[in-house]
Design a protein around this motif. Sequence first.
Motif, PDB file in Angstrom:
ATOM      1  N   GLU A 135     -20.838  33.952 -12.108  1.00 37.43           N
ATOM      2  CA  GLU A 135     -21.473  34.378 -10.863  1.00 37.43           C
ATOM      3  C   GLU A 135     -22.265  35.659 -11.097  1.00 37.43           C
ATOM      4  O   GLU A 135     -21.835  36.553 -11.836  1.00 37.43           O
ATOM      5  CB  GLU A 135     -20.407  34.601  -9.787  1.00 37.43           C
ATOM      6  CG  GLU A 135     -20.953  34.986  -8.420  1.00 37.43           C
ATOM      7  CD  GLU A 135     -21.970  33.990  -7.908  1.00 37.43           C
ATOM      8  OE1 GLU A 135     -23.145  34.401  -7.745  1.00 37.43           O
ATOM      9  OE2 GLU A 135     -21.593  32.808  -7.685  1.00 37.43           O
ATOM     10  N   THR A 136     -23.443  35.747 -10.454  1.00 34.07           N
ATOM     11  CA  THR A 136     -24.295  36.930 -10.607  1.00 34.07           C
ATOM     12  C   THR A 136     -24.503  37.676  -9.289  1.00 34.07           C
ATOM     13  O   THR A 136     -25.054  38.780  -9.298  1.00 34.07           O
ATOM     14  CB  THR A 136     -25.673  36.530 -11.173  1.00 34.07           C
ATOM     15  OG1 THR A 136     -26.274  35.540 -10.322  1.00 34.07           O
ATOM     16  CG2 THR A 136     -25.525  35.965 -12.583  1.00 34.07           C
ATOM     17  N   ASP A 137     -24.089  37.088  -8.181  1.00 31.56           N
ATOM     18  CA  ASP A 137     -24.266  37.730  -6.886  1.00 31.56           C
ATOM     19  C   ASP A 137     -23.230  38.852  -6.746  1.00 31.56           C
ATOM     20  O   ASP A 137     -22.026  38.609  -6.668  1.00 31.56           O
ATOM     21  CB  ASP A 137     -24.095  36.697  -5.769  1.00 31.56           C
ATOM     22  CG  ASP A 137     -24.430  37.247  -4.389  1.00 31.56           C
ATOM     23  OD1 ASP A 137     -23.891  38.307  -4.030  1.00 31.56           O
ATOM     24  OD2 ASP A 137     -25.223  36.607  -3.674  1.00 31.56           O
ATOM     25  N   ASN A 157     -30.161  33.220  -9.650  1.00 31.43           N
ATOM     26  CA  ASN A 157     -29.059  32.700 -10.463  1.00 31.43           C
ATOM     27  C   ASN A 157     -29.523  31.468 -11.222  1.00 31.43           C
ATOM     28  O   ASN A 157     -30.000  30.492 -10.619  1.00 31.43           O
ATOM     29  CB  ASN A 157     -27.867  32.359  -9.563  1.00 31.43           C
ATOM     30  CG  ASN A 157     -26.682  31.829 -10.341  1.00 31.43           C
ATOM     31  OD1 ASN A 157     -26.650  30.673 -10.732  1.00 31.43           O
ATOM     32  ND2 ASN A 157     -25.698  32.690 -10.578  1.00 31.43           N
TER      33      ASN A 157
END
Length: 851
Positions: free
Chosen positions: A232-234, A718
Amino acid sequence: MKSTFILFLLFSGLNLFAQTSVTATVETGVSLSLAKSRKAIINEIEYKLHFNIPASKASEIAASEEIKFNLKVIPTLLQLDFKQDAKHIKSIAVNGKSIAINLQKEHLLIDKYLIKAVNKINIQFIAGNESLNRNPDYLYALFVPDHARTVFPCFDQPDLKAVFSLTLTVPKEWQVLANGAKKDSVSNVSATTYQFTNSDKLPTYLFSFAAGRFIPLKQTLNNRTMEFLHRETDAKKIILSVDSVFIAHRDAIDFLEKWTGIPFPFQKTGFVAIPDFQFGGMEHPGAVQYKSSALFLDEGATRDQFISRSNLISHETAHMWFGDLVTMKWFDDVWMKEVFANFMTDKVTEKLMGKNTFDLKFLQDHYPAAYGIDRTTGANPIRQQLDNLENAGSMYGNIIYHKAPIMMKQLEQLMGKKNFQKGIREYLKKYSYTNADWNELISILSKYSKTNLYEWNKVWVNQPGRPVFNYQIKYNGNKISSFIISQQPENGSQRVWPQTFSVKLFYPDQAKTISVNIKNTSIALTEAEGLEKPSFILFNADGTGYGVFPIEKSMEEKIYKMENPLERASFYINAYENTLNGKYFSPEQLLLLLTKGLIVEKNEMNLRLITGYISNLFWTFTHRDNRSTLSLMLEKALWQAMEQQTASNNKKILFNTYQNIYLSDEAARNIYTIWQTQKAPNGVKLIDEDYTGLALSIALKSDTAKNVLNQQLQRITNIDRKSRLQFLMPALSSVEKERDSFFYSLRERKNREKEAWVTSALSYLNHPLRQNSSIKYLPESLNLLESIQKTGDIFFPQSWLSAIFGSYQSPEAERIVNDFLKNHPKYNPKLKDKILQSTDNLFRANRLLKN
């Protein structure tokens, strides 16, 4: 020509011996006869595996293996399972001596140098890719139910548990996770080799690992260190989710240790979040896999999503005891591990969220899903027969995940909670780290019950279907003189479902609840005799009864005045089931009744339930010609309800339903403006994935697909979510030839690798608004089903069919299904059942819309 081997079971004593022969045929898959013959002579299995994983997805994975095992008897021919061609095997040696490669019908055949003692087989090979789920910069091994044999040679059956010693060589920047803990590592310029400690004793389907560009995290809670890999990048999702994920694992472990009386049974706790994972989760000890979107939530998530995350983690954690510690002997009992995982999940929910929330969620989670299968002509029993593991994937579905927990709850009520818990604890202790079947569990539970559980088991576990309840009430003046409830099977032969539930008699100023414990075809409610005539009666008021219950039409005006959300939910579910059976309401009548609840139904779970029913009724069970008029009514009702409801989660549920059903030009402009400006309606929280969903809806319902989707693609940062949208775009194209090209590309297995993406694309391709052009896909969709079953993961056949046939209602579609079944009289019976299950709404819609 069939090849066979003969096992000579030797019994010796005083220099005398007797011989017995058992014959097992060499055939594709892993047959029950092969599994039994190997179990009789093989034990103490150890696998030593080394996979050399290159950075490029296109490059082969070179691998080596040592299989160590004890033979009680030397067979004429030993079969190792390996579902690849002979080119994948580079060399094979048995107890230090090389032998020729003999690969037939998915089995490596060994006929020399075996000894009646400990054996070692060494194999150099190229690993199969199919179940390693290789992506450009990560992979994960997913072997349930019989897919380990697609990657490496093994004894791929659940009752031959083994210890796994794993070594992975991966690109230097990759992270790794496996069943065992990392023991040591050695790096060079481009790669790192990790060696893991020996795993606990596992069946092959629970052996697993993940490797790739993941973010590694660790936390220690209650003196237990847990490791977590994700992509995950958020930043918001990470901040708001990571601690909650660790805590949910801790809480589930704590509860299960106390309830079972057995400490956490494996050496480590670890899990990995996989983008667009095929399932919700998979219970590999020390390396549990989850769908990333189910774990990572942010402020836009609804309460139901948070509860679902907790349930998912509890489910996979419960498997550590139910399925991993004690494993079924054969996949005909795969439902056992799933029923206990769901059942224990519900107990965790009850403890964490209270009985009222638990009862409502249990009803909504399990009953509609179970009814969706059990009402069909393709309904399967909880326990099914299985002759070959290559068909094991077809055992999975809503019956084992949702009817089985209902059955288990009824069993617990029958036995009493304390006696039930005593029986389960004895079962877990007796069969720890080994295998057991349903009959062995029933034998233990019977010691703690006065009821004949074997007879009870026949109808609940071994037969499909559900009862339909009726009632007869007589009055003497204004008093009840008799009240009789009866049951009969909806489909099939005469039988009785022993169960408990309640009925509630409502009066202007009070209500009377009567418990029902029905054991035969009918029961007289003597407790009701002499009571005054009620205003109306609610059947299955506590939501525990299983079946189709009668409805009193007078309830229509009273339903939204009932204070108990569980009672309202029971009515909603029963009204929907009766409507599909052609009783009490037409689909449009029920649609209008449920629409009245959009403003007044404040319970989030209930609101989600009725909006789901509204969507199903609108798209599948109402006349196409009436949709424009109905849509205008629903658009207005949903928007007004969204403005008047105060809870943010409720507002979002209503907005999502508005997005699903809108058809008018005014609503289209409204949705487009919200997407373009990224300004959500007042009180509604939308996140990036929501705006992607809006873009997909706009593309589906307008001719600006390419422009809108390209703009949305530029907004996404993403890489995994960007790749998903790129995959879906051809299925949303406004150009029919592009959609056709996409569908027919699915004939090739490589284009079906991302199963979650495929089913999403199919739902758009076959949306009611596209069915004039997509109906031509139906024959080929059915033709591909056997290939889908052979090459896909366990849920893919059902999700493939559901995504395609979920909302068809035309006579032409019905004819295509009937013609296919007629032209394939010897079709795989389990796949035929899947077809009948998935097309039940199609057949019902045709019947209902003729009236």
